[in-house]
Motif scaffolding. Structure first.
Motif, PDB file in Angstrom:
ATOM      1  N   SER A 263       0.859  -1.184   0.000  1.00  8.57           N
ATOM      2  CA  SER A 263       0.000   0.000   0.000  1.00  8.57           C
ATOM      3  C   SER A 263       0.892   1.230   0.000  1.00  8.57           C
ATOM      4  N   LEU A 264       0.960   1.887  -1.146  1.00  7.98           N
ATOM      5  CA  LEU A 264       1.833   3.040  -1.356  1.00  7.98           C
ATOM      6  C   LEU A 264       1.033   4.298  -1.666  1.00  7.98           C
ATOM      7  N   GLN A 265      -0.280   4.238  -1.542  1.00 12.19           N
ATOM      8  CA  GLN A 265      -1.147   5.301  -2.021  1.00 12.19           C
ATOM      9  C   GLN A 265      -1.099   6.552  -1.146  1.00 12.19           C
ATOM     10  N   ASN A 266      -1.594   7.656  -1.760  1.00  9.17           N
ATOM     11  CA  ASN A 266      -1.730   8.926  -1.052  1.00  9.17           C
ATOM     12  C   ASN A 266      -0.392   9.447  -0.524  1.00  9.17           C
ATOM     13  N   ASN A 267       0.572   9.509  -1.423  1.00 12.15           N
ATOM     14  CA  ASN A 267       1.859  10.145  -1.158  1.00 12.15           C
ATOM     15  C   ASN A 267       2.148  11.102  -2.313  1.00 12.15           C
ATOM     16  N   ASP A 268       3.394  11.463  -2.479  1.00  9.64           N
ATOM     17  CA  ASP A 268       3.808  12.327  -3.594  1.00  9.64           C
ATOM     18  C   ASP A 268       4.903  11.639  -4.397  1.00  9.64           C
ATOM     19  N   LEU A 269       4.769  10.339  -4.571  1.00  8.59           N
ATOM     20  CA  LEU A 269       5.776   9.555  -5.277  1.00  8.59           C
ATOM     21  C   LEU A 269       5.786   9.904  -6.761  1.00  8.59           C
ATOM     22  N   THR A 270       6.979   9.908  -7.344  1.00  7.66           N
ATOM     23  CA  THR A 270       7.156  10.254  -8.748  1.00  7.66           C
ATOM     24  C   THR A 270       7.883   9.113  -9.471  1.00  7.66           C
ATOM     25  N   GLY A 271       8.139   9.325 -10.763  1.00  9.16           N
ATOM     26  CA  GLY A 271       8.818   8.294 -11.538  1.00  9.16           C
ATOM     27  C   GLY A 271       7.837   7.239 -12.016  1.00  9.16           C
ATOM     28  N   SER A 272       8.369   6.138 -12.487  1.00  6.21           N
ATOM     29  CA  SER A 272       7.550   5.079 -13.064  1.00  6.21           C
ATOM     30  C   SER A 272       7.448   3.892 -12.116  1.00  6.21           C
ATOM     31  N   LEU A 273       6.503   3.019 -12.420  1.00  6.75           N
ATOM     32  CA  LEU A 273       6.388   1.781 -11.657  1.00  6.75           C
ATOM     33  C   LEU A 273       7.575   0.878 -11.989  1.00  6.75           C
ATOM     34  N   PRO A 274       8.227   0.317 -10.976  1.00  7.74           N
ATOM     35  CA  PRO A 274       9.396  -0.524 -11.256  1.00  7.74           C
ATOM     36  C   PRO A 274       9.028  -1.802 -12.013  1.00  7.74           C
ATOM     37  N   THR A 275       9.802  -2.099 -13.018  1.00  7.33           N
ATOM     38  CA  THR A 275       9.619  -3.375 -13.719  1.00  7.33           C
ATOM     39  C   THR A 275       9.778  -4.542 -12.754  1.00  7.33           C
ATOM     40  N   GLN A 276      10.583  -4.349 -11.712  1.00 10.37           N
ATOM     41  CA  GLN A 276      10.830  -5.418 -10.733  1.00 10.37           C
ATOM     42  C   GLN A 276       9.581  -5.848  -9.979  1.00 10.37           C
ATOM     43  N   PHE A 277       8.515  -5.047 -10.037  1.00 13.04           N
ATOM     44  CA  PHE A 277       7.270  -5.470  -9.407  1.00 13.04           C
ATOM     45  C   PHE A 277       6.773  -6.782 -10.009  1.00 13.04           C
ATOM     46  N   GLY A 278       7.186  -7.081 -11.212  1.00  9.36           N
ATOM     47  CA  GLY A 278       6.788  -8.335 -11.843  1.00  9.36           C
ATOM     48  C   GLY A 278       7.343  -9.564 -11.167  1.00  9.36           C
ATOM     49  N   GLU A 279       8.266  -9.371 -10.212  1.00 11.36           N
ATOM     50  CA  GLU A 279       8.849 -10.504  -9.486  1.00 11.36           C
ATOM     51  C   GLU A 279       8.106 -10.813  -8.187  1.00 11.36           C
ATOM     52  N   LEU A 280       7.063 -10.043  -7.875  1.00 13.45           N
ATOM     53  CA  LEU A 280       6.350 -10.202  -6.599  1.00 13.45           C
ATOM     54  C   LEU A 280       5.295 -11.293  -6.725  1.00 13.45           C
ATOM     55  N   GLU A 281       5.759 -12.506  -6.780  1.00  9.77           N
ATOM     56  CA  GLU A 281       4.903 -13.632  -7.148  1.00  9.77           C
ATOM     57  C   GLU A 281       3.806 -13.921  -6.132  1.00  9.77           C
ATOM     58  N   SER A 282       3.937 -13.455  -4.892  1.00  9.41           N
ATOM     59  CA  SER A 282       2.920 -13.704  -3.872  1.00  9.41           C
ATOM     60  C   SER A 282       1.935 -12.552  -3.722  1.00  9.41           C
TER      61      SER A 282
END
Length: 250
Positions: free
Chosen positions: A90-109
């Motif tokens: 849960s990363l919502q409601n912040n001021d994060l910038t940039g793109s979604l990491p491609t590495q999120f594809g490794e979060l198999e669970s």
């Protein structure tokens, strides 16, 4: 509020750190990454600033990461892709910038991924389609561009998809045709053309035809910025309604 300072003699023995709604300010200490036994990290609803420490990628036993409702900035570290035991981000409601990491594809669970209401940009990585256990994907109110990628067909457990309020302008056919348990779709307020709207509605109809009590929210008016759908788009809406779905034109 108070700042957060970490001093631990045996950091590897800590399994849970729950500091939600605690009035904490300042930056998340990089030393949190030394808590390698941590399974639950909850900093939700504080006033943390600065980056999400890349050292959190060392927490390979972590099952839940909650840093929503803060004032975090910077990009999402790709090291979070190391957290292959995690069920919820849960990363919502912040001021994060940039793109979604491609590495999120490794979060198999991973089952729940929320990153809505930030300033994220760029395209949605096709690698997210690897997350076959993902049930909830919520990323509305950012500035994501490009397509809903074809690789989304791998999200076979998806129940809730909310990507409204972005700048998405393309849809790869078949991306949303495999999710038999899909309950909610919100894709309004993007930049899809009528052609993409047709494809989205047709694919959704194919994937939910057997379900009569579910609900989909698709907004062709706001999807295209034009008049309500006519012709083929209206035919696809009729198909959804015939399947027992309620289509709301906001």
């Amino acid at each position: 509020g108070g700042s957060f300072v970490l001093h631990l003699q045996d950091p590897a023995d800590v399994q849970e750190m729950g500091w939600s709604s605690s009035g904490l300010v300042g930056e998340i200490p990089t030393e949190v990454g030394q808590l390698t036994g941590l399974e639950d990290l909850s900093f939700h609803n504080n006033s943390f600033i600065g980056d999400i420490p890349s050292s959190l990628g060392n927490l390979t036993n972590l099952e839940r990461l909650l840093v929503s409702n803060n004032d975090l900035t910077g990009s999402i570290p790709g090291s979070l892709g190391n957290l292959t035991e995690a069920h919820q981000f849960s990363l919502q409601n912040n001021d994060l910038t940039g793109s979604l990491p491609t590495q999120f594809g490794e979060l198999e669970s991973l089952e729940i991924l929320r990153f809505n209401s930030n300033d994220l940009s760029g395209e949605i990585p096709g690698a997210i389609g690897n997350l076959e256990n993902l049930r909830i994907l919520v990323g509305h109110n950012n500035d994501l561009t490009g397509a809903i990628p074809e690789e989304f067909e791998g999200l076979v457990s998806l129940e809730d998809l909310r990507l409204y309020g972005n700048s998405l302008d393309d849809y790869e056919e078949g991306a949303l045709a495999t999710q038999a348990d899909l309950d909610q779709i919100r894709l309004d307020n993007n930049a899809f053309t009528e052609t993409e709207v047709d494809l989205i509605l047709a694919d959704c109809a194919d994937s939910v035809r057997e379900f009569e009590d579910d609900r989909v929210v698709v907004d062709p008016l706001d999807l295209t910025g034009n008049a309500p759908p006519t012709g083929d788009a209206q035919d696809d809406i009729d198909t959804l309604e015939d399947a027992g779905w309620e289509v709301e034109l906001d």
